[in-house]
Write a protein that holds these residues in place. Structure first.
Motif, PDB file in Angstrom:
ATOM      1  N   CYS A 251       4.541  -9.762   9.222  1.00 13.18           N
ATOM      2  CA  CYS A 251       3.439  -9.948   8.272  1.00 13.18           C
ATOM      3  C   CYS A 251       3.946  -9.989   6.834  1.00 13.18           C
ATOM      4  CB  CYS A 251       2.449  -8.793   8.466  1.00 13.18           C
ATOM      5  SG  CYS A 251       0.962  -8.970   7.513  1.00 13.18           S
ATOM      6  N   ASP A 252       3.577 -11.046   6.126  1.00 10.53           N
ATOM      7  CA  ASP A 252       3.954 -11.267   4.730  1.00 10.53           C
ATOM      8  C   ASP A 252       2.934 -10.530   3.850  1.00 10.53           C
ATOM      9  OD1 ASP A 252       4.712 -12.411   2.283  1.00 10.53           O
ATOM     10  OD2 ASP A 252       4.828 -14.455   3.077  1.00 10.53           O
ATOM     11  N   ARG A 253       3.303  -9.377   3.323  1.00 12.02           N
ATOM     12  CA  ARG A 253       2.474  -8.470   2.500  1.00 12.02           C
ATOM     13  C   ARG A 253       1.415  -7.738   3.335  1.00 12.02           C
ATOM     14  NH1 ARG A 253       3.344  -9.401  -2.964  1.00 12.02           N
ATOM     15  NH2 ARG A 253       3.711 -11.536  -3.633  1.00 12.02           N
ATOM     16  N   TYR A 254       1.060  -6.523   2.828  1.00 10.35           N
ATOM     17  CA  TYR A 254       0.028  -5.706   3.493  1.00 10.35           C
ATOM     18  C   TYR A 254      -0.547  -4.767   2.444  1.00 10.35           C
ATOM     19  CZ  TYR A 254      -1.878  -3.390   7.758  1.00 10.35           C
ATOM     20  OH  TYR A 254      -2.678  -2.876   8.744  1.00 10.35           O
ATOM     21  N   TYR A 255      -1.000  -3.587   2.839  1.00 14.27           N
ATOM     22  CA  TYR A 255      -1.713  -2.775   1.847  1.00 14.27           C
ATOM     23  C   TYR A 255      -0.820  -2.176   0.774  1.00 14.27           C
ATOM     24  CZ  TYR A 255      -0.527   1.113   5.043  1.00 14.27           C
ATOM     25  OH  TYR A 255       0.111   2.002   5.861  1.00 14.27           O
ATOM     26  N   TYR A 256       0.513  -2.258   0.968  1.00 15.02           N
ATOM     27  CA  TYR A 256       1.412  -1.781  -0.103  1.00 15.02           C
ATOM     28  C   TYR A 256       1.220  -2.676  -1.322  1.00 15.02           C
ATOM     29  CZ  TYR A 256       3.149   0.283   4.148  1.00 15.02           C
ATOM     30  OH  TYR A 256       3.200   0.949   5.338  1.00 15.02           O
ATOM     31  N   SER A 257       1.239  -3.994  -1.097  1.00 10.46           N
ATOM     32  CA  SER A 257       0.892  -4.920  -2.191  1.00 10.46           C
ATOM     33  C   SER A 257      -0.513  -4.630  -2.698  1.00 10.46           C
ATOM     34  CB  SER A 257       0.932  -6.377  -1.715  1.00 10.46           C
ATOM     35  OG  SER A 257       2.240  -6.880  -1.660  1.00 10.46           O
TER      36      SER A 257
ATOM     37  N   VAL B 154       8.335   1.285  -7.151  1.00  9.66           N
ATOM     38  CA  VAL B 154       9.289   2.400  -7.269  1.00  9.66           C
ATOM     39  C   VAL B 154       8.532   3.735  -7.165  1.00  9.66           C
ATOM     40  CG1 VAL B 154      10.917   3.551  -8.825  1.00  9.66           C
ATOM     41  CG2 VAL B 154      10.959   1.056  -8.597  1.00  9.66           C
ATOM     42  N   ALA B 155       7.381   3.818  -7.836  1.00  8.92           N
ATOM     43  CA  ALA B 155       6.609   5.065  -7.852  1.00  8.92           C
ATOM     44  C   ALA B 155       5.981   5.377  -6.495  1.00  8.92           C
ATOM     45  CB  ALA B 155       5.527   4.987  -8.929  1.00  8.92           C
ATOM     46  N   LEU B 156       5.804   4.365  -5.656  1.00 10.32           N
ATOM     47  CA  LEU B 156       5.214   4.594  -4.321  1.00 10.32           C
ATOM     48  C   LEU B 156       5.997   5.635  -3.540  1.00 10.32           C
ATOM     49  CD1 LEU B 156       4.206   1.493  -2.139  1.00 10.32           C
ATOM     50  CD2 LEU B 156       2.742   3.278  -3.069  1.00 10.32           C
ATOM     51  N   LYS B 157       7.295   5.656  -3.748  1.00 12.97           N
ATOM     52  CA  LYS B 157       8.152   6.596  -3.012  1.00 12.97           C
ATOM     53  C   LYS B 157       7.768   8.042  -3.285  1.00 12.97           C
ATOM     54  CE  LYS B 157      12.321   3.795  -2.905  1.00 12.97           C
ATOM     55  NZ  LYS B 157      12.133   3.121  -4.219  1.00 12.97           N
ATOM     56  N   ASP B 158       7.132   8.289  -4.428  1.00 12.29           N
ATOM     57  CA  ASP B 158       6.852   9.675  -4.817  1.00 12.29           C
ATOM     58  C   ASP B 158       5.438  10.125  -4.496  1.00 12.29           C
ATOM     59  OD1 ASP B 158       9.410   9.817  -5.860  1.00 12.29           O
ATOM     60  OD2 ASP B 158       8.750   8.895  -7.743  1.00 12.29           O
ATOM     61  N   ILE B 159       4.591   9.237  -3.978  1.00  9.60           N
ATOM     62  CA  ILE B 159       3.233   9.695  -3.716  1.00  9.60           C
ATOM     63  C   ILE B 159       3.209  10.508  -2.426  1.00  9.60           C
ATOM     64  CG2 ILE B 159       2.181   7.798  -5.042  1.00  9.60           C
ATOM     65  CD1 ILE B 159       1.073   6.746  -2.390  1.00  9.60           C
ATOM     66  N   PRO B 160       2.293  11.464  -2.340  1.00 11.37           N
ATOM     67  CA  PRO B 160       2.309  12.401  -1.225  1.00 11.37           C
ATOM     68  C   PRO B 160       2.066  11.757   0.140  1.00 11.37           C
ATOM     69  CG  PRO B 160       0.554  12.956  -2.812  1.00 11.37           C
ATOM     70  CD  PRO B 160       1.272  11.776  -3.338  1.00 11.37           C
ATOM     71  N   ALA B 161       1.369  10.639   0.192  1.00 15.82           N
ATOM     72  CA  ALA B 161       1.128   9.983   1.480  1.00 15.82           C
ATOM     73  C   ALA B 161       2.433   9.375   1.994  1.00 15.82           C
ATOM     74  CB  ALA B 161       0.061   8.914   1.316  1.00 15.82           C
ATOM     75  N   ASP B 162       2.374   8.777   3.143  1.00 16.21           N
ATOM     76  CA  ASP B 162       3.594   8.300   3.805  1.00 16.21           C
ATOM     77  C   ASP B 162       4.062   6.943   3.319  1.00 16.21           C
ATOM     78  OD1 ASP B 162       3.657  10.494   5.666  1.00 16.21           O
ATOM     79  OD2 ASP B 162       1.925   9.543   6.618  1.00 16.21           O
ATOM     80  N   GLU B 163       3.256   6.272   2.508  1.00 16.60           N
ATOM     81  CA  GLU B 163       3.548   4.886   2.160  1.00 16.60           C
ATOM     82  C   GLU B 163       4.958   4.693   1.639  1.00 16.60           C
ATOM     83  OE1 GLU B 163      -0.548   4.833   2.820  1.00 16.60           O
ATOM     84  OE2 GLU B 163       0.475   6.093   1.382  1.00 16.60           O
ATOM     85  N   GLY B 164       5.376   5.586   0.751  1.00 21.65           N
ATOM     86  CA  GLY B 164       6.698   5.444   0.152  1.00 21.65           C
ATOM     87  C   GLY B 164       7.790   5.531   1.182  1.00 21.65           C
TER      88      GLY B 164
END
Ligand code: TMP
Length: 220
Positions: free
Chosen positions: A98-104, A170-180
């Motif tokens: 899949c080309d892009r998802y909810y991270y975008s 870059v900041a996604l890595k630091d959010i408490p959810a698993d996304e990062g």
């Protein structure tokens, strides 16, 4: 020796900045998986073919104006309308690239720096979507991105937006959810072949695990 039956297909997402080569690599990976004897389907978000997708496409082409929250919710709804298809496809043993998802989804809306549209606000409507088995993040330096020629004409293809998008990824890595933690960073600065090889070596072991049932059923 007969192959074991496949438990389900893997859900693999490709993410990254504009011009990182996502679309090329999605095709390349899907072809290689197909040649390895697998059922594979490619998808992309936004899916501009549905009525919601057409509204998004008009917005991106500046043919219509919308409040930032409204367009965010349309991008999210455009994923929700594909959930049944995603689950059915994986269940029949077909792998999805899949080309892009909810991270975008989260990162681009928050990149508008609208004080009433935080990354947490942006995440809320995505909660419950099928979680990918792997997210490949194609990372491209600002310098390398600049070398790849000018921006397209769509709404978010400005240097200011792209700079904010990069910061948000870059900041996604630091959010408490698993996304990062989901993001597997791959350097997209090399040739198409080099990047393709790097992706292949990360993705194939994961696809094999999932096919053999080594996954936890989860959503955002
Ligand atoms: P595309 O170029 O991959 O078709 O994506 C169009 C633009 O939409 C791109 O700038 C990224 C942006 N986008 C969002 O803002 N939210 C989303 O949820 C998705 C999937 C893409």
């Amino acid at each position: 020796e007969p192959k074991q039956p496949i438990v389900r297909g893997a859900f693999i997402v490709m993410e990254g900045l504009d011009r990182a080569g996502k679309t090329t690599q999605v095709e390349k990976l899907a072809n290689a998986l197909y040649e390895s004897g697998r059922n594979v389907e490619t998808m992309r978000f936004p899916d501009r073919t549905s009525p919601i997708g057409m509204m998004i496409s008009n917005y991106l082409q500046s043919k219509s104006e919308m409040d930032d929250h409204v367009v965010h919710l349309l991008f999210s709804a455009n994923r929700w309308e594909k959930v049944k298809h995603i689950n059915d496809t994986l269940a029949k043993g077909c792998t999805i690239i899949c080309d892009r998802y909810y991270y975008s989804g989260m990162v681009y809306s928050a990149a508008k720096r609208n004080p009433n549209l935080s990354i947490d606000w942006a995440r809320a409507p995505e909660v419950g979507l099928p979680r990918p088995d792997m997210v490949v993040f194609l990372n491209l330096s600002t310098e390398e991105a600049a070398k790849r020629g000018g921006f397209g004409d769509e709404k978010y293809e400005t240097s200011e937006m792209q700079k904010n998008v990069r910061e948000n990824f870059v900041a996604l890595k630091d959010i408490p959810a698993d996304e990062g933690q989901d993001l597997q960073v791959i350097d997209a600065g090399g040739s198409v072949e080099e990047v393709g090889k790097a992706i292949w070596s990360q993705v194939v072991p994961r696809v094999e695990e999932v096919e053999q049932g080594d996954f936890s059923e989860s959503s955002t």
